[in-house]
Design a protein around this motif. Structure first.
Motif, PDB file in Angstrom:
ATOM      1  N   THR A 216       0.837  -1.200   0.000  1.00  0.00           N
ATOM      2  CA  THR A 216       0.000   0.000   0.000  1.00  0.00           C
ATOM      3  C   THR A 216       0.868   1.245   0.000  1.00  0.00           C
ATOM      4  N   ASP A 218      -0.693   4.196   1.254  1.00  0.00           N
ATOM      5  CA  ASP A 218      -1.562   5.080   2.041  1.00  0.00           C
ATOM      6  C   ASP A 218      -0.764   6.076   2.878  1.00  0.00           C
ATOM      7  N   LYS A 239      -1.667  -0.033 -10.231  1.00  0.00           N
ATOM      8  CA  LYS A 239      -1.979  -0.505  -8.881  1.00  0.00           C
ATOM      9  C   LYS A 239      -1.866   0.620  -7.862  1.00  0.00           C
ATOM     10  N   GLN A 240      -0.719   1.296  -7.841  1.00  0.00           N
ATOM     11  CA  GLN A 240      -0.504   2.361  -6.860  1.00  0.00           C
ATOM     12  C   GLN A 240      -1.339   3.596  -7.186  1.00  0.00           C
ATOM     13  N   GLN A 243      -4.749   2.965  -5.744  1.00  0.00           N
ATOM     14  CA  GLN A 243      -4.691   3.102  -4.281  1.00  0.00           C
ATOM     15  C   GLN A 243      -4.633   4.575  -3.878  1.00  0.00           C
ATOM     16  N   SER A 246      -8.002   6.408  -4.397  1.00  0.00           N
ATOM     17  CA  SER A 246      -8.955   5.994  -3.361  1.00  0.00           C
ATOM     18  C   SER A 246      -8.632   6.640  -2.013  1.00  0.00           C
ATOM     19  N   LYS A 247      -7.353   6.703  -1.663  1.00  0.00           N
ATOM     20  CA  LYS A 247      -6.953   7.295  -0.379  1.00  0.00           C
ATOM     21  C   LYS A 247      -7.206   8.797  -0.364  1.00  0.00           C
ATOM     22  N   THR A 269      -7.182   1.334 -13.738  1.00  0.00           N
ATOM     23  CA  THR A 269      -6.929   2.273 -12.640  1.00  0.00           C
ATOM     24  C   THR A 269      -8.208   2.845 -12.054  1.00  0.00           C
ATOM     25  N   ALA A 273     -10.220   1.967  -8.464  1.00  0.00           N
ATOM     26  CA  ALA A 273     -10.235   3.058  -7.484  1.00  0.00           C
ATOM     27  C   ALA A 273     -11.656   3.523  -7.196  1.00  0.00           C
TER      28      ALA A 273
END
Length: 396
Positions: A216, A218, A239-240, A243, A246-247, A269, A273
């Motif tokens: 992650t 985050d 992937k990142q 993330q 979303s964060k 993506t 997300a």
């Protein structure tokens, strides 16, 4: 002699009148019936979402063989292997493809670190390394690495483009950067700083790195928010990026967000997300998006959707990776067609460096491909785009 000379002249005229058949020249991996093309790509591991590139390219070459008999009468044998986005595994795969399978060239390898890892070997062996899914400016160095050529807009130019776009909107930004801790991420940062100019370090209030294998990111996003950034650059893959988006939503943070074009995929993506969470994300567009209403009646897009329905019925046409893989394969097809019957590795590279006003229908209007022995950049045209929750709007 008076009798023979006219006869010899007549014979010579007849010979000269005959069509001259060009001599066939073949290198490794090529015959009268076959051209072997090798690839290593991430079918597993942290970048496995990008396996769709390889799957699309495989489908394209299969279709090309079945409907057109291949290229100039030779069918493409496409050998694509899994490297799990591991540079050592990519090197191992490439050595096997060249030395055991004897492919004519290596095509469409994913990722800057992997392409950098295989580049020395391929250049030493004189094997074309063509049209990789990576944008490092290091892949436009024909003097030092004459066997290596990229495809997409290079990372330095891309990030410089973002910097200019941001400064046009906000002359005094507070910038946060999330970047992959390798040459890919560092090339983007270098281009960003170049575009921001002499005050770049003052504008950048935070930069957080990550490894592709990190579970992650985050905590990095929280640090960048705490630093007071009002503008955010996501120099990552899908992937990142998913993330991070979303964060950012969870934190109720609303920075102006710029996303690396290689991760600007609705399917890989934004859907993971959350489409609503992805609204407002900007990227450097260079290729048409199947979800964009602008292209609903576009002949090239209509033809591509029909091709997808017939050849990849289970794939998501909203995923930009399918369009990219299709365009990569079309570019290689053009190079091999230009080679004619001279399919030595030297001529394959020569033709790749001599694409003139080549138009791919799925690139944005205004984009033409021109390469030369001194400039290996393939796609150079970019336009700033913003995601609206379902498709892209061009930012004027």
């Amino acid at each position: 002699m008076y009798i023979r000379v006219p006869a010899l002249v007549a014979a010579a005229v007849i010979l000269l009148a005959q069509p001259v058949l060009a001599e066939k020249k073949y290198g490794p991996g090529v015959s009268d019936t076959e051209i072997k093309v090798g690839q290593t790509i991430a079918y597993s591991g942290p970048a496995s979402a990008y396996s769709l590139l390889g799957k699309t390219e495989a489908a394209y070459f299969k279709w090309l063989n079945e409907t057109k008999g291949g290229i100039n009468g030779r069918k493409i044998t496409f050998i694509s292997r899994d490297d799990a986005y591991s540079p050592p595994k990519a090197v191992e795969n490439v050595r096997s493809l060249v030395e055991s399978d004897e492919v004519a060239l290596i095509f469409g390898v994913l990722g800057t670190p992997l392409n950098l890892a295989i580049r020395p070997y391929l250049n030493k062996k004189g094997v074309p390394q063509l049209f990789m899914a990576a944008g490092s400016p290091a892949f436009n160095d024909p003097q030092k690495y004459p066997w290596t050529m990229g495809w997409q807009p290079n990372l330095h130019d891309e990030a410089k483009f973002y910097a200019k776009s941001l400064l046009a909107q906000n002359p005094h930004p507070k910038i946060g950067i999330l970047y992959q801790n390798d040459d890919f991420g560092k090339d983007l940062i270098a281009g960003l700083k170049d575009g921001l100019g002499p005050d770049a370090d003052k504008m950048i209030v935070g930069a957080q790195s990550f490894s592709p294998t990190d579970p992650t990111i985050d905590s990095q996003i929280v640090v960048l928010q705490t630093a007071g950034a009002d503008s955010l650059f996501l120099f990552s893959y899908s992937k990142q990026a998913a993330q991070a988006i979303s964060k950012i939503w969870d934190l109720k943070w609303k920075p102006a967000t710029f996303l690396h074009l290689g991760a600007a995929s609705i399917g890989s993506t934004f859907k993971p997300a959350g489409l609503e969470k992805s609204v407002g994300v900007m990227t450097a567009g260079f290729i048409k998006d199947a979800t964009d209403p602008r292209w609903a009646s576009d002949p090239d897009m209509v033809a591509w959707k029909s091709w997808m329905k017939e050849n990849m019925p289970g794939a998501d046409i909203n995923d930009l990776l399918t369009i990219s893989g299709f365009a990569f394969a079309q570019t290689l097809e053009q190079v091999l067609r230009q080679c004619g019957d001279d399919l030595t590795r030297e001529n394959i590279m020569k033709q790749a460096a001599n694409l003139k006003n080549f138009r791919l229908g799925l690139l944005l209007p205004g984009s033409l491909i021109n390469t030369s022995p001194d400039d290996y950049r393939v796609v150079t045209y970019m336009a700033l785009q913003k995601f609206n929750g379902s498709s892209w709007d061009e930012v004027k």
